[in-house]
Design an enzyme around this catalytic site. Structure first.
Site, PDB file in Angstrom:
ATOM      1  N   HIS A 180      58.071 -14.224 -36.303  1.00  0.00           N
ATOM      2  CA  HIS A 180      58.284 -13.367 -35.123  1.00  0.00           C
ATOM      3  C   HIS A 180      57.100 -13.536 -34.174  1.00  0.00           C
ATOM      4  CE1 HIS A 180      58.168  -9.006 -33.385  1.00  0.00           C
ATOM      5  NE2 HIS A 180      58.644  -9.880 -32.507  1.00  0.00           N
ATOM      6  N   LYS A 197      53.535  -0.188 -19.751  1.00  0.00           N
ATOM      7  CA  LYS A 197      52.166  -0.706 -19.607  1.00  0.00           C
ATOM      8  C   LYS A 197      51.955  -1.960 -20.452  1.00  0.00           C
ATOM      9  CE  LYS A 197      49.579   3.389 -18.190  1.00  0.00           C
ATOM     10  NZ  LYS A 197      48.364   4.188 -18.418  1.00  0.00           N
ATOM     11  N   GLU A 199      61.965  -0.647 -34.545  1.00  0.00           N
ATOM     12  CA  GLU A 199      60.597  -0.405 -34.085  1.00  0.00           C
ATOM     13  C   GLU A 199      60.473   1.018 -33.559  1.00  0.00           C
ATOM     14  OE1 GLU A 199      57.239  -2.739 -31.393  1.00  0.00           O
ATOM     15  OE2 GLU A 199      59.348  -3.001 -30.922  1.00  0.00           O
ATOM     16  N   HIS A 218      60.300  -5.982 -37.369  1.00  0.00           N
ATOM     17  CA  HIS A 218      59.715  -4.630 -37.356  1.00  0.00           C
ATOM     18  C   HIS A 218      60.255  -3.761 -38.496  1.00  0.00           C
ATOM     19  CE1 HIS A 218      57.333  -5.373 -33.882  1.00  0.00           C
ATOM     20  NE2 HIS A 218      58.381  -5.634 -33.122  1.00  0.00           N
ATOM     21  N   PRO A 233      50.198 -12.736 -30.024  1.00  0.00           N
ATOM     22  CA  PRO A 233      48.754 -12.989 -30.183  1.00  0.00           C
ATOM     23  C   PRO A 233      47.959 -12.752 -28.901  1.00  0.00           C
ATOM     24  CG  PRO A 233      50.010 -14.709 -31.265  1.00  0.00           C
ATOM     25  CD  PRO A 233      51.004 -13.871 -30.521  1.00  0.00           C
ATOM     26  N   GLN A 258      48.234 -10.414 -26.802  1.00  0.00           N
ATOM     27  CA  GLN A 258      47.929  -8.991 -26.639  1.00  0.00           C
ATOM     28  C   GLN A 258      47.156  -8.388 -27.814  1.00  0.00           C
ATOM     29  OE1 GLN A 258      50.920 -10.139 -25.551  1.00  0.00           O
ATOM     30  NE2 GLN A 258      50.763  -9.594 -23.395  1.00  0.00           N
TER      31      GLN A 258
END
Length: 720
Positions: free
Chosen positions: A293, A364, A565, A584, A641, A643
């Site tokens: 994922h 955000k 999630e 998730h 990765p 973030q």
């Protein structure tokens, strides 16, 4: 009464052991040590000064270690693997091999903790749910748990199906490393034009053999669960997970599985470690791992992106990269419009890392995809379809591929987006991949479809929901019928393994719908359809497409969406019915019935604790260690990765943090790595090289410890 041999009363009133007592203590110590060795089943020679307690230091540690290694080599390693890889007879002898370890069993008349009536009721309901999943998986050519298949076959509800690699295969024919692709990896067979026609009615494609059948409305028998059947099954599943006695039963079973694993680790951890030490060369670092994922647009870390942007600005500053109204802008002009130079750029200025402000704020988080807060930079560097034909994004991805090939044992399943806004998106994506030669033996692709109908509708990109389905699936039916109609797409699809559905699951929605729901051709409101609506129509069309592709001997696709999630638990119900695996799965912790069903069916769950920590659930509250202990088919993945990670190896970073926080053993980590390969979309032939030629066989017979580094003890424990 005191034993006179042990204690005597001295004149000064103190107790002291006499000489006889001291000798008795020595004899008793020898007897206890001998009994302990018999209990743990050790045949190693008794060393004179060896002490039995694990916290005491033996006087001859090297001798002790050698004796343990000798024992494990003789007992725990399959003879055909350790001694003679080419001897098939030795390998066949392993069929009766059962690892020796301390098993935990419950005895007595009532071992379930519930009444007989509740037990029968729970068994019937669970069997019903498993049959529903089996039917949907069979329709769509997705994999189904072999254990559940055996169970249903014993009940007489399923006919026997042939399995892959039924016969044991030679280890010599399948070396540890899969052969690298030689020549042109985009080259493939182009089948002839079948002359079939396809039409889209009420949101689902139908395939007709010829124009006469089309006029007579006689489609080919590519069956799929229609909307009425799906709604009925969905309502049944939702009623099932709310059943009180069944919830109690599943909760007790899950608690028992957790406790049993804890006891297993207490009793067998040293044996598992010894078995791993006995395997030459293999350890956690050089077993195959797949990041199941990860999104292509954020597959690099922030430092890598920063270096790439700086380098490109210096070398290609005069390249025209985007439009500003009617005027073309060079890369240098783009940065000048932001009052920035290459020297000014820093990781902090890029601002692509998730922080505490993104927690429960998906809007955000999405904004973090824009370097320096500029959507222009995202378009230039992180898109496949832009003014420069996605050239910079391709270079960036290929640098990641170079690192992967250097790491050797890490593999990725990258997500690329198809939005469904226009009919030519597939062709553009395929042309991007082939023209820029974006390929690696370590990588396969999944296609993610964002659930953004409301935005497309408000921007007048589409008129109804059926437009998205048409843009998404029509090119696939055309290229299946006649590969020459979309040659680049036909070449690209051989490395595409499935579909993903992505977006913020926490958006408010009406989770349940019935047969009165508008069909896609009539869904014209600006409201976004619910999650399950998206999944059903993607599944139905993927099922028809898989029938068509299978009839032409082409690769088929699987469905592996983001699920659980956030949002309602009905998301997990629909995924249980229609999806081979999910990403998730956090909400399973709140629904014991579903969690137990996911365990029974061994549905793959790619978990990303670092991603969840920044978005929906603090790291220390993650259910991941509970899922692993109970035996759910979990693996670790990175998600984004760009973030969430800092290093050049984000997948190893994910493993290392999980190991530190939850005290995972080497055996746990190798088990997770093996799960990730099994869940992945790499071909059966590649998995035979990575896991062993007989990996599809059940239990210890399917485990090649010289490749997976997972002890047979752990595999036997999970299987039993």
């Amino acid at each position: 009464m005191d034993n006179p041999l042990y204690y005597c009363d001295t004149q000064d009133g103190t107790d002291s052991p006499p000489v006889e007592a001291a000798n008795t203590f020595k004899d008793e110590k020898k007897v206890l040590r001998r009994m302990a060795k018999q209990l743990i089943g050790s045949d190693e020679p008794i060393l004179g000064n060896e002490l039995s307690a694990p916290y005491e230091v033996p006087q001859f540690p090297i001798e002790q270690l050698e004796s343990k290694l000798l024992t494990v080599r003789n007992k725990s390693v399959c003879p055909s693997v350790s001694n003679n890889l080419g001897d098939q007879d030795d390998f066949d002898n392993c069929e009766e091999y059962i690892p020796q370890y301390q098993r935990v069993n419950i005895s007595g008349e009532d071992i379930t903790g519930v009444t007989t009536e509740d037990l029968h009721s729970a068994s019937k309901l669970l069997e019903q749910a498993i049959e529903i999943r089996q039917r949907y998986m069979k329709h769509s050519y997705q994999s189904f748990s072999s254990d559940c298949e055996h169970f249903l076959r014993q009940k007489g509800s399923v006919k026997s199906q042939p399995k892959l690699s039924v016969d044991k295969l030679s280890l010599l024919e399948h070396p540890v490393h899969a052969p690298k692709s030689d020549g042109d990896h985009w080259d493939c067979q182009f089948q002839e034009d079948l002359g079939c026609s396809s039409t889209l009615q009420k949101g689902v494609f139908s395939v007709y053999k010829n124009k006469d059948d089309l006029e007579a409305k006689r489609p080919l028998d590519f069956s799929y669960p229609n909307l009425d059947v799906f709604v009925r099954d969905m309502q049944l599943m939702c009623a099932l997970i709310a059943d009180g006695p069944l919830k109690s039963f599943c909760y007790k079973r899950l608690t028992y599985l957790s406790s049993k694993h804890q006891l297993h680790v207490l009793l067998n951890e040293i044996r598992e470690l010894s078995a791993q030490k006995a395997v030459p060369h293999r350890d956690f670092y050089n077993v195959r791992k797949v990041d199941t994922h990860i999104h292509a647009a954020s597959s690099m870390n922030q430092k890598h992106l920063l270096r790439f942007i700086k380098k490109t600005l210096k070398t290609d500053g005069g390249e025209k990269v985007c439009m500003n109204g009617d005027k073309e802008m060079t890369l240098k002009e783009v940065f000048e419009s932001m009052n920035l130079t290459a020297y000014d750029l820093t990781v902090d200025m890029l601002d692509v890392h998730a922080d505490r402000n993104t927690f429960h704020r998906f809007d955000k988080f999405n904004a973090k995809y824009n370097p320096v807060g500029e959507s222009r930079l995202r378009e230039v560097f992180m898109k496949t379809d832009n003014h420069v034909g996605g050239r910079y994004f391709a270079k960036l991805i290929k640098e990641i591929f170079t690192d992967l090939e250097e790491f050797k044992y890490q593999n990725l399943e990258l997500r690329l987006s198809i939005y469904g806004r226009s009919i030519d998106e597939w062709d553009k994506l395929a042309e991007w991949a082939i023209q820029n030669d974006v390929y690696s033996d370590n990588v396969r692709w999944l296609i993610q479809v964002p659930r953004l109908f409301d935005i497309y509708k408000s921007n007048k990109n589409v008129d109804n929901f059926q437009d998205i389905i048409q843009n998404l699936f029509q090119p696939l039916f055309e290229v299946t019928n006649n590969p020459a109609s979309h040659p680049a797409l036909h070449r690209f699809l051989q490395y595409v393994v499935g579909f993903d559905s992505v977006d913020d699951e926490s958006k408010p929605e009406n989770a349940m719908f019935d047969t009165d729901v508008p069909t896609p051709d009539k869904w014209t409101s600006s409201e976004n359809p619910p999650y399950t609506y998206y999944l059903y129509y993607m599944f139905a069309n993927m099922t028809v497409l898989n029938h068509f592709r299978n009839s032409r001997k082409m690769n088929t696709f699987v469905f592996r969406p983001h699920c659980g999630e956030a949002g309602p638990v009905q998301h997990l119900v629909s995924a249980f019915m229609m999806c081979e695996s999910i990403s998730h799965g956090l909400l399973l912790r709140k629904v014991p019935v579903l969690q137990y069903l996911y365990y029974l069916c061994q549905i793959g769950i790619a978990m990303s604790p670092l991603s969840n920590n920044s978005l929906f659930l603090n790291y220390n509250r993650s259910p991941f260690p509970d899922y692993l202990a109970r035996g759910l088919n979990v693996s670790l993945s990175t998600d984004d990765p760009l973030q969430f990670h800092f290093t050049k190896e984000p997948l190893m970073e994910e493993y290392s943090i999980a190991a530190q926080v939850w005290k995972l053993s080497s055996c746990d980590m190798c088990e997770l790595a093996r799960n990730s390969v099994l869940t992945s979309g790499f071909s059966h032939q590649v998995k035979q090289h990575w896991l062993g030629p007989n990996y599809t066989r059940e239990g210890v017979e399917g485990n090649d410890m010289t490749r997976t580094n997972v002890p047979d003890i752990r595999v036997a424990y999970r299987h039993e």
